[in-house]
Design a protein around this motif. Structure first.
Motif, PDB file in Angstrom:
ATOM      1  N   MET A  82     -16.958 -30.174  75.047  1.00  0.00           N
ATOM      2  CA  MET A  82     -17.618 -29.690  73.752  1.00  0.00           C
ATOM      3  C   MET A  82     -17.565 -30.694  72.712  1.00  0.00           C
ATOM      4  SD  MET A  82     -17.994 -25.928  72.629  1.00  0.00           S
ATOM      5  CE  MET A  82     -16.160 -25.778  72.242  1.00  0.00           C
ATOM      6  N   THR A  83     -18.528 -30.908  72.396  1.00  0.00           N
ATOM      7  CA  THR A  83     -18.206 -31.921  70.793  1.00  0.00           C
ATOM      8  C   THR A  83     -18.604 -31.077  69.585  1.00  0.00           C
ATOM      9  OG1 THR A  83     -18.563 -33.799  72.199  1.00  0.00           O
ATOM     10  CG2 THR A  83     -18.679 -34.032  69.719  1.00  0.00           C
ATOM     11  N   ILE A  84     -17.398 -31.052  68.892  1.00  0.00           N
ATOM     12  CA  ILE A  84     -17.565 -30.401  67.498  1.00  0.00           C
ATOM     13  C   ILE A  84     -17.883 -31.338  66.334  1.00  0.00           C
ATOM     14  CG2 ILE A  84     -16.608 -28.453  65.991  1.00  0.00           C
ATOM     15  CD1 ILE A  84     -17.180 -27.550  68.936  1.00  0.00           C
ATOM     16  N   ALA A  85     -18.785 -31.071  65.608  1.00  0.00           N
ATOM     17  CA  ALA A  85     -19.160 -31.841  64.395  1.00  0.00           C
ATOM     18  C   ALA A  85     -19.142 -31.103  63.119  1.00  0.00           C
ATOM     19  CB  ALA A  85     -20.722 -32.283  64.678  1.00  0.00           C
ATOM     20  N   TYR A  86     -18.451 -31.847  62.244  1.00  0.00           N
ATOM     21  CA  TYR A  86     -18.533 -31.595  60.712  1.00  0.00           C
ATOM     22  C   TYR A  86     -19.112 -32.494  59.798  1.00  0.00           C
ATOM     23  CZ  TYR A  86     -14.570 -28.822  62.618  1.00  0.00           C
ATOM     24  OH  TYR A  86     -13.726 -27.830  63.589  1.00  0.00           O
ATOM     25  N   GLY A  87     -19.919 -31.973  59.033  1.00  0.00           N
ATOM     26  CA  GLY A  87     -20.936 -32.975  58.412  1.00  0.00           C
ATOM     27  C   GLY A  87     -21.248 -32.849  56.803  1.00  0.00           C
ATOM     28  N   THR A  88     -20.431 -31.782  56.139  1.00  0.00           N
ATOM     29  CA  THR A  88     -20.659 -31.586  54.822  1.00  0.00           C
ATOM     30  C   THR A  88     -19.580 -32.003  53.813  1.00  0.00           C
ATOM     31  OG1 THR A  88     -19.320 -29.479  54.962  1.00  0.00           O
ATOM     32  CG2 THR A  88     -21.683 -29.346  55.485  1.00  0.00           C
ATOM     33  N   ALA A  89     -18.703 -33.152  54.319  1.00  0.00           N
ATOM     34  CA  ALA A  89     -17.836 -33.665  53.442  1.00  0.00           C
ATOM     35  C   ALA A  89     -17.610 -35.084  54.240  1.00  0.00           C
ATOM     36  CB  ALA A  89     -16.761 -33.032  52.995  1.00  0.00           C
ATOM     37  N   ALA A  90     -17.054 -36.098  53.400  1.00  0.00           N
ATOM     38  CA  ALA A  90     -16.415 -37.094  54.098  1.00  0.00           C
ATOM     39  C   ALA A  90     -14.942 -36.986  54.691  1.00  0.00           C
ATOM     40  CB  ALA A  90     -16.391 -38.294  53.047  1.00  0.00           C
ATOM     41  N   GLN A  91     -14.616 -37.910  55.318  1.00  0.00           N
ATOM     42  CA  GLN A  91     -13.063 -37.672  55.975  1.00  0.00           C
ATOM     43  C   GLN A  91     -12.254 -37.413  54.720  1.00  0.00           C
ATOM     44  OE1 GLN A  91     -11.955 -41.012  58.533  1.00  0.00           O
ATOM     45  NE2 GLN A  91     -10.485 -39.748  59.666  1.00  0.00           N
ATOM     46  N   GLY A  92     -11.244 -36.563  54.856  1.00  0.00           N
ATOM     47  CA  GLY A  92     -10.344 -36.503  54.008  1.00  0.00           C
ATOM     48  C   GLY A  92     -10.617 -35.473  52.980  1.00  0.00           C
ATOM     49  N   HIS A  93     -11.905 -35.214  53.053  1.00  0.00           N
ATOM     50  CA  HIS A  93     -12.521 -34.289  52.167  1.00  0.00           C
ATOM     51  C   HIS A  93     -12.578 -32.843  52.439  1.00  0.00           C
ATOM     52  CE1 HIS A  93     -12.842 -37.176  48.684  1.00  0.00           C
ATOM     53  NE2 HIS A  93     -13.021 -38.030  49.551  1.00  0.00           N
ATOM     54  N   SER A  94     -12.754 -31.893  51.709  1.00  0.00           N
ATOM     55  CA  SER A  94     -12.921 -30.402  52.239  1.00  0.00           C
ATOM     56  C   SER A  94     -14.401 -30.173  52.639  1.00  0.00           C
ATOM     57  CB  SER A  94     -12.456 -29.314  51.012  1.00  0.00           C
ATOM     58  OG  SER A  94     -12.627 -28.007  51.688  1.00  0.00           O
ATOM     59  N   GLN A  95     -14.412 -29.685  54.026  1.00  0.00           N
ATOM     60  CA  GLN A  95     -15.680 -29.266  54.375  1.00  0.00           C
ATOM     61  C   GLN A  95     -16.309 -28.136  53.686  1.00  0.00           C
ATOM     62  OE1 GLN A  95     -17.382 -31.343  56.798  1.00  0.00           O
ATOM     63  NE2 GLN A  95     -15.664 -32.617  56.382  1.00  0.00           N
ATOM     64  N   THR A  96     -17.519 -27.926  53.544  1.00  0.00           N
ATOM     65  CA  THR A  96     -17.891 -26.755  52.734  1.00  0.00           C
ATOM     66  C   THR A  96     -18.560 -25.591  53.435  1.00  0.00           C
ATOM     67  OG1 THR A  96     -20.411 -27.623  52.557  1.00  0.00           O
ATOM     68  CG2 THR A  96     -18.665 -28.493  50.950  1.00  0.00           C
ATOM     69  N   HIS A  97     -18.524 -24.338  52.493  1.00  0.00           N
ATOM     70  CA  HIS A  97     -19.264 -23.249  53.152  1.00  0.00           C
ATOM     71  C   HIS A  97     -20.822 -23.508  53.226  1.00  0.00           C
ATOM     72  CE1 HIS A  97     -15.980 -20.565  50.959  1.00  0.00           C
ATOM     73  NE2 HIS A  97     -15.747 -21.465  51.953  1.00  0.00           N
ATOM     74  N   THR A  98     -21.327 -22.784  54.046  1.00  0.00           N
ATOM     75  CA  THR A  98     -22.825 -22.754  54.113  1.00  0.00           C
ATOM     76  C   THR A  98     -23.465 -21.438  53.738  1.00  0.00           C
ATOM     77  OG1 THR A  98     -22.954 -21.910  56.444  1.00  0.00           O
ATOM     78  CG2 THR A  98     -22.858 -24.439  55.934  1.00  0.00           C
ATOM     79  N   GLY A  99     -24.780 -21.418  53.329  1.00  0.00           N
ATOM     80  CA  GLY A  99     -25.261 -20.198  52.873  1.00  0.00           C
ATOM     81  C   GLY A  99     -26.255 -19.090  53.984  1.00  0.00           C
ATOM     82  N   THR A 100     -25.713 -19.593  55.157  1.00  0.00           N
ATOM     83  CA  THR A 100     -26.556 -18.772  56.289  1.00  0.00           C
ATOM     84  C   THR A 100     -26.187 -17.178  56.292  1.00  0.00           C
ATOM     85  OG1 THR A 100     -26.879 -18.515  58.610  1.00  0.00           O
ATOM     86  CG2 THR A 100     -24.340 -19.492  57.895  1.00  0.00           C
ATOM     87  N   GLN A 101     -26.920 -16.597  56.794  1.00  0.00           N
ATOM     88  CA  GLN A 101     -26.570 -15.236  57.031  1.00  0.00           C
ATOM     89  C   GLN A 101     -25.516 -15.059  58.258  1.00  0.00           C
ATOM     90  OE1 GLN A 101     -30.796 -14.162  57.789  1.00  0.00           O
ATOM     91  NE2 GLN A 101     -30.433 -13.889  60.051  1.00  0.00           N
ATOM     92  N   VAL A 102     -24.880 -14.194  57.950  1.00  0.00           N
ATOM     93  CA  VAL A 102     -23.700 -14.091  59.488  1.00  0.00           C
ATOM     94  C   VAL A 102     -23.726 -12.627  60.050  1.00  0.00           C
ATOM     95  CG1 VAL A 102     -22.192 -15.834  58.094  1.00  0.00           C
ATOM     96  CG2 VAL A 102     -22.077 -13.389  57.813  1.00  0.00           C
ATOM     97  N   ARG A 103     -22.950 -12.662  61.393  1.00  0.00           N
ATOM     98  CA  ARG A 103     -23.238 -11.831  62.107  1.00  0.00           C
ATOM     99  C   ARG A 103     -22.292 -10.571  61.411  1.00  0.00           C
ATOM    100  NH1 ARG A 103     -20.682 -11.105  68.199  1.00  0.00           N
ATOM    101  NH2 ARG A 103     -21.990 -12.988  68.462  1.00  0.00           N
ATOM    102  N   ILE A 104     -22.792  -9.171  61.702  1.00  0.00           N
ATOM    103  CA  ILE A 104     -22.043  -8.055  61.392  1.00  0.00           C
ATOM    104  C   ILE A 104     -22.155  -7.173  62.637  1.00  0.00           C
ATOM    105  CG2 ILE A 104     -23.915  -6.950  59.987  1.00  0.00           C
ATOM    106  CD1 ILE A 104     -21.852  -5.372  58.525  1.00  0.00           C
ATOM    107  N   ALA A 105     -21.249  -6.292  63.085  1.00  0.00           N
ATOM    108  CA  ALA A 105     -21.218  -5.775  64.318  1.00  0.00           C
ATOM    109  C   ALA A 105     -20.301  -4.230  63.917  1.00  0.00           C
ATOM    110  CB  ALA A 105     -20.460  -6.478  65.192  1.00  0.00           C
ATOM    111  N   GLY A 106     -20.731  -3.388  64.702  1.00  0.00           N
ATOM    112  CA  GLY A 106     -19.891  -2.042  64.314  1.00  0.00           C
ATOM    113  C   GLY A 106     -19.724  -1.006  65.699  1.00  0.00           C
ATOM    114  N   TYR A 107     -18.773  -0.195  65.463  1.00  0.00           N
ATOM    115  CA  TYR A 107     -18.626   0.652  66.667  1.00  0.00           C
ATOM    116  C   TYR A 107     -18.122   1.958  66.000  1.00  0.00           C
ATOM    117  CZ  TYR A 107     -16.078   3.064  70.011  1.00  0.00           C
ATOM    118  OH  TYR A 107     -15.434   3.992  71.044  1.00  0.00           O
ATOM    119  N   GLY A 108     -18.467   3.119  66.452  1.00  0.00           N
ATOM    120  CA  GLY A 108     -18.205   4.390  65.971  1.00  0.00           C
ATOM    121  C   GLY A 108     -19.047   4.956  65.013  1.00  0.00           C
ATOM    122  N   PRO A 109     -18.601   6.091  64.414  1.00  0.00           N
ATOM    123  CA  PRO A 109     -19.603   7.075  63.356  1.00  0.00           C
ATOM    124  C   PRO A 109     -19.970   5.939  62.239  1.00  0.00           C
ATOM    125  CG  PRO A 109     -17.471   7.958  63.898  1.00  0.00           C
ATOM    126  CD  PRO A 109     -17.434   6.646  64.602  1.00  0.00           C
TER     127      PRO A 109
END
Length: 478
Positions: A414-441
């Protein structure tokens, strides 16, 4: 200032129609099988989902945040640890799921800033208020808003805050403090927070406000800030750790001391600080590089820096629940748990450390679910603060960014890719919606598409809290 327009309380009949239809469809399309112990359900889940659409109040709320844990990060962890047809025993077990939007606000005009940081996103669910990146539970105008932890405490509930980061980091900080920017963690770091300085009549740094807010349980890293000395106020000249002791906190600094805490005897607030900064990751491995995807697949290894003295997030979660539920149980509790370094290792393009933190966080989710299933009156919510950059790409390839190939539980690459910053720099957040899950009342309120700010109202309503104090509110009675 902008608050959520969708303060939702879904009618059970409507939710039942929508969710049960989705469940029936899922039962038809998810008949996957696998060779591992953890496999997805291959039968009709209608009855299970129907049983989870419960209205009415919850005695307890446990919120678990995987920092940077987008759908891609969840899938990477599942594939690696349990295989493509497996499931994460904690995260994937919550029966009701939805997505929520994560945007912050542009302080110059109040319009959407599409990529949030952990401070603005945390402020959203902590207070129900949208704000700018870097803000800790203050709005665009700098006004403080009561947090869900502060409201729970005011109502007589027990409160807890657990993180694998510094407890002064953004996600835990939004529950216990109010500062103009997230870097104002200690007396020496207050240059950007003039209004919050104690010498200017403010509440002080994030660490000082944590001691003043006085949750019943606070566990994580950040010992280096407690070593600093207060520069003003009642405790001037005293280190913040000495101040914690003076103010009656029971301080523990390693896993054995945490384990020895007896819930029935825990009258003082419990403060566990287990590392100078963030806690070490549980796993490690080679970073993604420009050629890493085409190199031989690797297997992740345990991180020797995560010694037996460092508690796991599961151990911290279990102890926090024990302490919070043991005394005054009739009043209930609010607990937030953060798996912080999913994000931090995504920034570092370290897939093994990243997915190891996700797997470890899932153990904490499972511990929370085990308690909630026994208790019967606990709302559990699992989500993320924002998406991140890691992606699964075709195995064995390289990309214009950084890649690394891992061998999964299926025995496949399984190959994982990081494409928002060059090597040695911090990869960035993205603006996507994300999962939320719940259990209980009240868990039905996570279904569909909501916003982070809606989660505040879901939790507040579940606990029966009334936001009587909002604009300009200060927990220290200013």
């Amino acid at each position: 200032m902008r608050t959520s327009a969708r303060r939702i309380t879904l009618a059970s009949a409507l939710v039942g129609t929508l969710v049960l239809g989705a469940a029936s469809s899922y039962a038809v399309t998810s008949g996957l099988t696998g060779t591992g112990d953890a496999t997805r359900h291959d039968g009709d889940q209608t009855r299970q989902v129907r049983s989870e659409i419960r209205q009415g109040p919850a005695r307890n709320v446990i919120l678990l945040i995987g920092d940077g844990m987008g759908d891609s990060e969840i899938t990477i962890a599942r594939n690696y640890q349990y295989g493509a047809a497996g499931e994460l025993p904690g995260i994937d077990a919550l029966p009701l799921t939805g997505q929520y939007t994560t945007y912050a606000l542009d302080p110059s005009n109040g319009l959407p800033d599409y990529v949030t940081d952990s401070a603005a996103s945390g402020t959203g669910w902590a207070t129900g208020t949208k704000t700018y990146n870097g803000a800790i539970s203050v709005d665009l105008d700098g006004n403080s808003h009561a947090t869900i932890l502060e409201l729970a405490k005011k109502a007589g509930l027990r409160t807890g805050n657990v993180s694998t980061a510094e407890i002064q980091d953004a996600t835990p900080a939004v529950l216990m403090s109010h500062v103009a920017t997230r870097g104002c963690k200690s007396p020496s770091g207050m240059d950007a927070c003039e209004a919050q300085k104690i010498e200017n009549g403010g509440p002080g740094s994030i660490t000082e406000q944590t001691l003043a807010t006085r949750p019943d349980v606070v566990l994580g890293g950040g010992a280096r800030y407690f070593a600093e000395t207060a520069t003003a106020g009642e405790y001037a000249g005293m280190t913040l750790m000495d101040q914690a002791t003076e103010r009656g906190f029971n301080v523990v600094t390693d896993a054995a001391a945490l384990e020895s805490v007896q819930a029935a005897d825990q009258d003082a607030p419990l403060l566990g600080v287990f590392a100078p900064s963030h806690l070490p990751t549980v796993w490690n491995g080679p970073l993604a590089t420009p050629t890493g995807g085409s190199e031989p697949a690797v297997t992740c290894e345990e991180n020797p820096a995560h010694t037996a003295d460092i508690p796991t997030v599961e151990a911290m979660t279990t102890k926090a629940i024990d302490v919070l539920d043991d005394r005054h149980a009739r009043k209930g509790f609010f607990l937030q748990v953060e798996g912080a370094s999913i994000d931090k290792q995504d920034h570092a393009a370290n897939p093994c450390a990243q997915l190891g933190e996700n797997v470890d966080f899932d153990h904490a989710v499972r511990a929370a679910m085990d308690f909630a299933e026994r208790d019967g009156n606990t709302l559990v919510v699992v989500s993320a603060d924002h998406g991140h950059t890691s992606q699964i790409v075709y195995p064995g390839i390289t990309t214009p960014g950084l890649t690394r190939t891992l061998t999964t539980a299926d025995g496949q690459p399984m190959t994982i890719a990081y494409g928002t910053a060059a090597q040695g720099h911090s990869q960035t957040h993205t603006g996507t919606q994300v999962r939320i899950a719940g259990y209980g009342p009240g868990a039905a309120n996570v279904v569909g598409l909501t916003d982070q700010t809606d989660l505040f109202f879901t939790m507040k309503n579940a606990l029966g809290l009334d936001k009587k104090h909002g604009h300009g509110w200060w927990p220290w009675g200013r």
